[in-house]
Design an enzyme around this catalytic site. Structure first.
Site, PDB file in Angstrom:
ATOM      1  CD  GLU A 212      94.595  53.527  54.154  1.00 43.98           C
ATOM      2  OE1 GLU A 212      94.965  54.147  55.162  1.00 43.98           O
ATOM      3  OE2 GLU A 212      94.762  53.941  52.997  1.00 43.98           O
ATOM      4  CD  GLU A 400      91.515  55.748  50.561  1.00 41.85           C
ATOM      5  OE1 GLU A 400      92.517  56.431  50.851  1.00 41.85           O
ATOM      6  OE2 GLU A 400      90.710  55.329  51.403  1.00 41.85           O
TER       7      GLU A 400
END
Ligand code: GBH
Length: 494
Positions: A212, A400
């Site tokens: 991320e 995720e």
């Protein structure tokens, strides 16, 4: 919308439309081959709702959020230790000093995974355990922990997927060179990546470089909500973004040079997921364009080896400085794409030169316990679908997906998290829609195996399938753990 928009600002200014409440595959299929499905009776047979054979079901965690043992076996502080210990930065001044004590309880945690029936597990490696000085002399005791974990996973039939950077930068690099503000950090990251790859890829076949960009760079260097808590002016900030993607690219090269044959390399990015407000041609096309532009500074430059013209134009005099060699490294081919998916941004067609507009969420738009976590199940369809359409991805993992819930134990001691089950059921229905149309999603990692340290939220927003009593470290499966076990058993939405 500016490129530095944060999730909190998304909450105020961005994305929304109708909640994707119609979740049967037939009800929301776009034009194309799937239209034939729409003509069939509405009730899906079990086979229609199942995932491809061999689909990989798993869970995910990250080092600082679960390990604890912050000063053990030679680990040095990371920027998150420093940040969390600074008063006012985390809810309740929580730190990851103990977290869920996974460093000592990993064997018990592997048994939790096994009881769910998961076949894969995504964890991250703490750089300050492996190189306490950021580089230079390695600390063998640091890597020993991951050797033990990997061996335990394999002995229990669970395949390890390792992330090299989930935000725990060695503090020494922040102090010495300004962290990701400096390309020395990109180079140090590549050296660390090569070191780990040489030692783990006899057993770990999938490596993620960075988790991320969109979170640790934007929140850490632009609005100060995450470590190291900086608010840089635009030119320095855009250069920091560049050093992050450069670090990824140099690491890909270092891993390829050091890894055993057969190692696959990718990343885990929370790309901005652009869902069309209505599934008609013009809005789908607008959402596709928006996907490239709203991810220009990270995923698009990584996939295409260049910044989009529009990104360079909008950053103007503050655009990052780079060389052709930088872009070549950043654009290094990858073996797979990992996408972290929580919530979509809604996009509509627009007459502006960009051809799209982001629609703000109405104030009444529903969200989970975390205020930023708007419920948009179709994100799990459009994320991989756009990636496959735009960049011709052949192997995609949802690295995720999950949600926070209030998770208050009932009188019998169990957590009946029906809201999390609702969230997962709807999101997985849209993932199944994607795989049934041939979008090449190979696996899904639920965030998270257990409640853990939720960054600036401390221990207040729980994302686990297992409830953790942080006073005793006792783990207990929630209702959602039963739900997920059933999904895995059927290989379909339960
Ligand atoms: C992921 O981030 C992370 O990879 C994982 O570590 C984390 O535990 C999980 O999701 C759940 O959050 O306070 O309004 O500024 C998801 C992206 C980045 C979304 C931080 C929330 C803070 C929003 N997240 N962001 S705000």
């Amino acid at each position: 919308m500016s490129d530095s928009v944060t999730r909190r600002r998304f909450a105020k200014v961005a994305g929304a439309a109708a909640l994707g409440a119609a979740v049967t595959p037939a009800a929301c299929s776009p034009p194309g081959p799937a239209q034939q499905q729409a003509a069939q009776p509405a009730a899906a047979t079990p086979a229609q709702r199942s995932f491809p054979a061999g689909f990989l079901w798993g869970t995910a965690t990250a080092s600082y959020q679960v390990e604890g043992a912050a000063a053990e076996d030679g680990r040095s502080p990371s920027v998150w230790d420093t940040f969390a210990r600074t008063p006012g930065k985390t809810v309740g001044s929580a730190t990851g000093d103990v977290a869920t004590d996974h460093y000592h309880r990993y064997k018990e945690d592997v048994q939790l995974m096994k009881a769910l029936g998961t076949k894969v597990y995504r964890f991250s490696i703490a750089w300050p355990r492996v190189f306490p000085q950021g580089g230079g002399q390695p600390n063998p005791k640091g890597l020993d922990f991951y050797n033990r974990l990997v061996d335990e996973l394999l002995a229990n039939g669970i395949e390890p997927f390792a992330t090299l950077y989930h935000w725990d930068l060695p503090q020494v690099l922040q102090d010495r060179v300004g962290g990701w503000e400096s390309r020395e950090t990109s180079e140090a990251f590549a050296a660390y990546a090569g070191h780990v790859a040489a030692r783990l890829t006899d057993r770990v076949k999938h490596i993620f470089t960075i988790n991320e960009f969109g979170a640790f760079v934007e929140l850490g260097y632009n609005n100060g909500v995450h470590a190291p808590g900086l608010k840089l002016p635009p030119a320095r900030f855009n250069q920091t973004r560049h050093h992050a993607v450069l670090g990824h690219g140099l690491a890909v090269q270092a891993i390829r040079a050091a890894a055993k044959p057969g190692t696959k390399i990718g990343l885990a990015e929370n790309m901005t997921i652009c869902a069309p407000v209505i599934e008609s041609g013009e809005h789908i096309e607008a959402a596709r364009r928006a996907t490239r532009e709203l991810n220009a500074q990270y995923l698009t430059v990584i996939k295409e080896g260049k910044y989009t013209d529009a990104y360079l134009a909008r950053t103007g005099a503050d655009a990052p400085k780079f060389t052709p060699a930088d872009l070549a490294a950043i654009g290094s081919p990858l073996d797979f794409l990992g996408i972290n998916i929580y919530t979509p941004v809604y996009v509509r067609a627009d007459a502006s030169p960009a051809g799209f507009a982001v629609v703000p969420h109405p104030a009444s738009f529903p969200h989970m316990a975390s205020p930023w976590l708007f419920i948009g199940p179709e994100a799990l369809y459009w994320g991989p679908k756009h990636a496959a359409d735009i960049w011709k991805e052949k192997e995609i993992y949802i690295t995720e997906n999950g949600c926070s819930s209030s998770d208050i134990p009932a009188a019998d001691g169990r957590v009946y998290d029906t809201d999390r089950v609702m969230y997962l059921r709807n999101y997985l229905t849209h993932l199944q829609r994607a795989t049934s149309e041939g979008v090449p999603v190979r696996g899904y990692f639920l965030w998270s195996l257990m409640d853990n340290f939720e960054w600036a939220d401390g221990y207040t927003n729980r994302f686990g399938l297992h409830y953790v009593d942080f006073a005793t470290q006792k783990r207990a499966p929630k209702l959602s753990a039963d739900f997920y076990r059933e999904v895995i058993r059927r290989n379909g939405v339960a």
